[in-house]
Design a protein around this motif. Structure first.
Motif, PDB file in Angstrom:
ATOM      1  N   MET A  56       0.823  -1.180   0.000  1.00  0.00           N
ATOM      2  CA  MET A  56       0.000   0.000   0.000  1.00  0.00           C
ATOM      3  C   MET A  56       0.873   1.251   0.000  1.00  0.00           C
ATOM      4  SD  MET A  56      -3.035  -0.543   2.655  1.00  0.00           S
ATOM      5  CE  MET A  56      -3.950  -2.017   2.696  1.00  0.00           C
ATOM      6  N   GLU A  57       0.446   2.234  -0.715  1.00  0.00           N
ATOM      7  CA  GLU A  57       1.180   3.477  -0.789  1.00  0.00           C
ATOM      8  C   GLU A  57       0.969   4.332   0.453  1.00  0.00           C
ATOM      9  OE1 GLU A  57      -0.184   5.223  -4.366  1.00  0.00           O
ATOM     10  OE2 GLU A  57       0.445   3.534  -5.576  1.00  0.00           O
ATOM     11  N   HIS A  58      -0.269   4.393   0.899  1.00  0.00           N
ATOM     12  CA  HIS A  58      -0.603   5.238   2.042  1.00  0.00           C
ATOM     13  C   HIS A  58      -1.677   4.524   2.857  1.00  0.00           C
ATOM     14  CE1 HIS A  58      -1.194   8.924   4.290  1.00  0.00           C
ATOM     15  NE2 HIS A  58      -2.491   8.816   4.096  1.00  0.00           N
ATOM     16  N   GLU A  59      -1.488   4.456   4.144  1.00  0.00           N
ATOM     17  CA  GLU A  59      -2.465   3.794   5.005  1.00  0.00           C
ATOM     18  C   GLU A  59      -3.136   4.821   5.895  1.00  0.00           C
ATOM     19  OE1 GLU A  59      -0.426   0.796   7.187  1.00  0.00           O
ATOM     20  OE2 GLU A  59      -0.229  -0.506   5.457  1.00  0.00           O
ATOM     21  N   VAL A  60      -4.400   4.579   6.190  1.00  0.00           N
ATOM     22  CA  VAL A  60      -5.177   5.435   7.068  1.00  0.00           C
ATOM     23  C   VAL A  60      -5.752   4.561   8.169  1.00  0.00           C
ATOM     24  CG1 VAL A  60      -7.184   6.946   7.233  1.00  0.00           C
ATOM     25  CG2 VAL A  60      -5.785   6.972   5.162  1.00  0.00           C
ATOM     26  N   ARG A  61      -5.606   4.982   9.388  1.00  0.00           N
ATOM     27  CA  ARG A  61      -6.141   4.245  10.527  1.00  0.00           C
ATOM     28  C   ARG A  61      -7.560   4.746  10.795  1.00  0.00           C
ATOM     29  NH1 ARG A  61      -3.571   1.956  15.698  1.00  0.00           N
ATOM     30  NH2 ARG A  61      -1.874   1.700  14.213  1.00  0.00           N
ATOM     31  N   ILE A  62      -8.491   3.785  10.986  1.00  0.00           N
ATOM     32  CA  ILE A  62      -9.864   4.148  11.313  1.00  0.00           C
ATOM     33  C   ILE A  62     -10.327   3.353  12.519  1.00  0.00           C
ATOM     34  CG2 ILE A  62     -10.430   4.702   8.908  1.00  0.00           C
ATOM     35  CD1 ILE A  62     -12.072   2.061   8.863  1.00  0.00           C
ATOM     36  N   THR A  63     -11.352   3.837  13.155  1.00  0.00           N
ATOM     37  CA  THR A  63     -12.037   3.089  14.206  1.00  0.00           C
ATOM     38  C   THR A  63     -13.323   2.561  13.586  1.00  0.00           C
ATOM     39  OG1 THR A  63     -11.161   4.520  15.924  1.00  0.00           O
ATOM     40  CG2 THR A  63     -13.120   3.234  16.481  1.00  0.00           C
ATOM     41  N   LEU A  64     -13.554   1.266  13.752  1.00  0.00           N
ATOM     42  CA  LEU A  64     -14.710   0.635  13.129  1.00  0.00           C
ATOM     43  C   LEU A  64     -15.509  -0.092  14.200  1.00  0.00           C
ATOM     44  CD1 LEU A  64     -16.152  -0.217  10.485  1.00  0.00           C
ATOM     45  CD2 LEU A  64     -14.607  -2.176  10.424  1.00  0.00           C
TER      46      LEU A  64
END
Length: 52
Positions: free
Chosen positions: A1-9
């Motif tokens: 992956m080029e760019h990762e984003v952290r989320i709350t799910l």
């Protein structure tokens, strides 16, 4: 992956349990299982047992 984003799910407990079971069966982490399923649903990968 080029760019990762952290989320709350937030998931229903039964869906979390099912995903965890599926991940263990495929020898993937829960995160990898979710990514695999999202990418397969988007048509980016085949639906075989390969990890993302």
């Amino acid at each position: 992956m080029e760019h990762e984003v952290r989320i709350t799910l937030r998931l229903p407990a039964d869906l979390h349990e099912w995903l965890t079971t599926q991940a263990k069966s495929a020898r993937r982490s829960l995160n990898s299982e979710i990514l695999h399923r999202l990418e397969a649903g988007r048509g980016n990968i085949s639906t075989d047992d390969q990890s993302p």
